[in-house]
Write an enzyme that holds these catalytic residues in place. Sequence first.
Site, mmCIF file in Angstrom:
data_model
loop_
_atom_site.group_PDB
_atom_site.id
_atom_site.type_symbol
_atom_site.label_atom_id
_atom_site.label_comp_id
_atom_site.label_asym_id
_atom_site.label_seq_id
_atom_site.Cartn_x
_atom_site.Cartn_y
_atom_site.Cartn_z
ATOM 1 C CG HIS A 78 -4.725 9.693 0.425
ATOM 2 N ND1 HIS A 78 -3.369 9.560 0.256
ATOM 3 C CD2 HIS A 78 -4.975 9.244 1.670
ATOM 4 C CE1 HIS A 78 -2.844 9.053 1.353
ATOM 5 N NE2 HIS A 78 -3.788 8.855 2.235
ATOM 6 C CE1 TYR B 256 0.371 7.773 2.863
ATOM 7 C CE2 TYR B 256 0.793 5.545 2.144
ATOM 8 C CZ TYR B 256 -0.016 6.468 2.770
ATOM 9 O OH TYR B 256 -1.215 6.040 3.312
ATOM 10 C CG ASP C 298 -1.781 1.223 1.318
ATOM 11 O OD1 ASP C 298 -2.871 1.165 0.714
ATOM 12 O OD2 ASP C 298 -1.391 2.243 1.928
ATOM 13 C CE LYS D 3 -3.897 4.655 0.642
ATOM 14 N NZ LYS D 3 -2.486 4.455 0.965
HETATM 15 P P1 NAP Z 1 -0.145 0.813 11.906
HETATM 16 O O1 NAP Z 1 0.119 -0.133 10.820
HETATM 17 O O2 NAP Z 1 -1.292 0.624 12.805
HETATM 18 O O3 NAP Z 1 1.155 0.919 12.855
HETATM 19 C C1 NAP Z 1 2.443 1.066 12.333
HETATM 20 C C2 NAP Z 1 3.390 1.265 13.520
HETATM 21 O O4 NAP Z 1 3.387 0.090 14.347
HETATM 22 C C3 NAP Z 1 4.828 1.516 13.132
HETATM 23 O O5 NAP Z 1 5.335 2.482 14.018
HETATM 24 C C4 NAP Z 1 5.511 0.179 13.342
HETATM 25 O O6 NAP Z 1 6.863 0.356 13.740
HETATM 26 C C5 NAP Z 1 4.697 -0.405 14.494
HETATM 27 N N1 NAP Z 1 4.597 -1.871 14.397
HETATM 28 C C6 NAP Z 1 4.424 -2.591 13.263
HETATM 29 N N2 NAP Z 1 4.344 -3.899 13.542
HETATM 30 C C7 NAP Z 1 4.445 -4.002 14.885
HETATM 31 C C8 NAP Z 1 4.436 -5.111 15.763
HETATM 32 N N3 NAP Z 1 4.283 -6.354 15.299
HETATM 33 N N4 NAP Z 1 4.544 -4.859 17.099
HETATM 34 C C9 NAP Z 1 4.664 -3.582 17.556
HETATM 35 N N5 NAP Z 1 4.704 -2.500 16.770
HETATM 36 C C10 NAP Z 1 4.587 -2.708 15.431
HETATM 37 O O7 NAP Z 1 -0.260 2.329 11.398
HETATM 38 P P2 NAP Z 1 -0.161 3.163 10.054
HETATM 39 O O8 NAP Z 1 1.193 3.092 9.462
HETATM 40 O O9 NAP Z 1 -0.687 4.485 10.412
HETATM 41 O O10 NAP Z 1 -1.195 2.451 9.080
HETATM 42 C C11 NAP Z 1 -0.828 1.377 8.241
HETATM 43 C C12 NAP Z 1 -0.756 1.790 6.785
HETATM 44 O O11 NAP Z 1 -2.047 2.249 6.366
HETATM 45 C C13 NAP Z 1 0.145 2.983 6.472
HETATM 46 O O12 NAP Z 1 1.513 2.662 6.460
HETATM 47 C C14 NAP Z 1 -0.389 3.409 5.141
HETATM 48 O O13 NAP Z 1 0.084 2.556 4.120
HETATM 49 C C15 NAP Z 1 -1.887 3.257 5.370
HETATM 50 N N6 NAP Z 1 -2.525 4.497 5.878
HETATM 51 C C16 NAP Z 1 -3.486 5.079 5.091
HETATM 52 C C17 NAP Z 1 -4.080 6.247 5.492
HETATM 53 C C18 NAP Z 1 -5.120 6.871 4.602
HETATM 54 O O14 NAP Z 1 -5.462 8.054 4.818
HETATM 55 N N7 NAP Z 1 -5.642 6.159 3.637
HETATM 56 C C19 NAP Z 1 -3.757 6.857 6.718
HETATM 57 C C20 NAP Z 1 -2.815 6.225 7.510
HETATM 58 C C21 NAP Z 1 -2.218 5.045 7.084
HETATM 59 P P3 NAP Z 1 8.152 -0.009 12.810
HETATM 60 O O15 NAP Z 1 7.882 0.426 11.423
HETATM 61 O O16 NAP Z 1 9.223 0.794 13.470
HETATM 62 O O17 NAP Z 1 8.365 -1.481 12.939
#
Ligand code: NAP
Length: 318
Positions: A114, A52, A47, A81
């Site tokens: 997005h 980004y 994704d 997006k």
């Molecule tokens: P998330 O996936 O809920 O959390 C990511 C965070 O959790 C990172 O800091 C990562 O650290 C940590 N992490 C990952 N695996 C872990 C584990 N097994 N144990 C403990 N900590 C862990 O949050 P997100 O990045 O906000 O959301 C995921 C994805 O959704 C984004 O990367 C993006 O692609 C997409 N997104 C889309 C939107 C939108 O508006 N459409 C908004 C936000 C996000 P490390 O990387 O340091 O391991």
Amino acid sequence: MPAFPTIKLQNGVEMPIIGLGTWQSTDDDVRKAVEVAVAEANYPLIDTAEIYQNEEVIGNILHKLISEGKIKREDVFITTKLWTHNLNPARSLEAARECLKRLQLEKVDLLLCHMPASFDVGGTEHEKDVTVEDVWRGMETIYDAGLARAIGVSNWSVEQVERVMKTAKVPIHNVQNELYLYWPQHELAEACKKHGISITSYGSLGSPGRVNFTLPTGQKLDWASAPNALEDPKVKELAEKYKKSPAQVLLRYVIERGIAVIPKSVTPSRIHENLNVFDFKLTQEEVKALDAVSHRQRLFLQPFMEGHPEDPFKSERV
Ligand code: NAP
């Protein structure tokens, strides 16, 4: 490669239920993360997004892995997006072409708008006369031109999804919204079920690493602070029961509901850990118990859309 469960979109396209998120990582970290995810762990989906600023890095590493014969194009479902300055149907087709160039792809698997609120070319002024119906018309043109196998929306409210579904020629194939333990989005899930729309959860782990963010235009995006879902007592209890990690329980909670997840990590051990969620299941009672966790907290209120007629969060702003 191992087959991961998929969700069948309305047009028959099979979208993997799990993928790698890539937001808020450096170029170097993303390059390594995608390589580990795709070539080592066999992630079936990546994704990304225009905003980004990593589509080019991802395009390069995927191109390299395909050229070396380590993966095939069809092994990886790519989602990207269009950002707010490219939602206007006068600009979205060209913007989609630019995404494809950066990703070195002829076609993306899923293209999302997005946000629902359109901004001007500079990305700072609201285009208040552009409605979500207009934005969707642009997405349909992209789909008809064959640039995306499926199209969808992100950060749209239930009301906006309902409105567009009344006039859409191509249905919304996927909605990507914040959805996790403390923001379970049951109303959205009901509406999407009614229309046969698939959902992708972002922030499934509670986005513990999110840091306040400044867009290239200087606009600030600040996030609410919140309790850490990885520390939730019920999640920890289930993690102990199944000998899995709290992160794996949080992902499984979403997957049990038939919703796709895209956990982000740049840490190789976590990249593997997050994919390793298909050897256990939560019972319906356990899913209900997680649904009943009393804390509620939206993390992403996207303040830059405040004042736009298509601000999806206007009813939630205090
Ligand atoms: P998330 O996936 O809920 O959390 C990511 C965070 O959790 C990172 O800091 C990562 O650290 C940590 N992490 C990952 N695996 C872990 C584990 N097994 N144990 C403990 N900590 C862990 O949050 P997100 O990045 O906000 O959301 C995921 C994805 O959704 C984004 O990367 C993006 O692609 C997409 N997104 C889309 C939107 C939108 O508006 N459409 C908004 C936000 C996000 P490390 O990387 O340091 O391991």
